[in-house]
Write a protein that holds these residues in place. Structure first.
Motif, PDB file in Angstrom:
ATOM      1  N   SER A 298     -23.354  49.681 -21.155  1.00 44.21           N
ATOM      2  CA  SER A 298     -22.956  50.447 -19.975  1.00 44.21           C
ATOM      3  C   SER A 298     -24.176  50.855 -19.153  1.00 44.21           C
ATOM      4  O   SER A 298     -24.184  50.729 -17.916  1.00 44.21           O
ATOM      5  CB  SER A 298     -22.172  51.687 -20.400  1.00 44.21           C
TER       6      SER A 298
ATOM      7  N   GLN B 119     -25.172  49.776 -15.317  1.00 45.73           N
ATOM      8  CA  GLN B 119     -25.405  50.796 -14.292  1.00 45.73           C
ATOM      9  C   GLN B 119     -26.754  50.630 -13.607  1.00 45.73           C
ATOM     10  O   GLN B 119     -26.927  51.052 -12.461  1.00 45.73           O
ATOM     11  CB  GLN B 119     -25.302  52.188 -14.897  1.00 45.73           C
TER      12      GLN B 119
ATOM     13  N   SER C 191     -25.162  48.693  -8.688  1.00 51.62           N
ATOM     14  CA  SER C 191     -24.186  48.310  -9.718  1.00 51.62           C
ATOM     15  C   SER C 191     -22.744  48.605  -9.335  1.00 51.62           C
ATOM     16  O   SER C 191     -21.829  47.987  -9.872  1.00 51.62           O
ATOM     17  CB  SER C 191     -24.511  49.012 -11.030  1.00 51.62           C
ATOM     18  N   SER C 192     -22.529  49.519  -8.411  1.00 52.25           N
ATOM     19  CA  SER C 192     -21.155  49.816  -8.002  1.00 52.25           C
ATOM     20  C   SER C 192     -20.702  48.957  -6.829  1.00 52.25           C
ATOM     21  O   SER C 192     -19.573  49.094  -6.362  1.00 52.25           O
ATOM     22  CB  SER C 192     -21.007  51.303  -7.652  1.00 52.25           C
TER      23      SER C 192
END
Length: 135
Positions: free
Chosen positions: A36, A40, A59-60
């Motif tokens: 994770s 991110q 990352s988003s």
């Protein structure tokens, strides 16, 4: 599949089996956290086919940088928009591939956590069929 708990015949065996289970669970949790965190931290860059626009995503999937070549000055606005969108989609594909690689280094592909991490990006940037497969 063998049942690792079938041969428990004493409290010491039970404690050892429980300690083994806890060790495996702790490792799986640490691997999931590492995967994770790796996702991110990702960024990805994509360019259009003509090299006019380069888009950088976090990352988003948010745009964190855009670069335009001098060719952009001679371009009509509708073409510039298309070049930007092409670069954005390329960056999204690169982000998805980077996420897959980061997750697969740390987790099994069959892991629900691995699928969830990759699917969170795949929802924003769905994999496209190859150009020869498109209608």
């Amino acid at each position: 599949m063998d049942n690792p708990y079938a041969n428990i015949s004493s409290p010491d065996d039970a404690r050892a089996a429980l300690a083994n289970w806890k060790e495996k669970a702790d490792k799986m949790a640490a691997d999931a956290v590492a995967a994770s965190e790796a996702v991110q931290e990702l960024t990805a860059v994509g360019t259009d086919r003509n090299g006019v626009v380069a888009v950088k995503l976090n990352s988003s999937g948010a745009v964190i940088g855009v670069q335009f070549s001098t060719d952009m000055q001679r371009m009509q606005l509708r073409h510039a928009e298309r070049q930007f969108m092409e670069a954005y989609q390329a960056a999204g594909r690169n982000l998805l591939e980077a996420a897959k690689a980061a997750v697969n280094e740390r987790l099994s592909e069959s892991s629900p956590t691995a699928r969830a991490l990759v699917d969170s990006i795949k929802m924003r940037f769905p994999e496209q069929p190859a150009e020869d497969e498109q209608i």
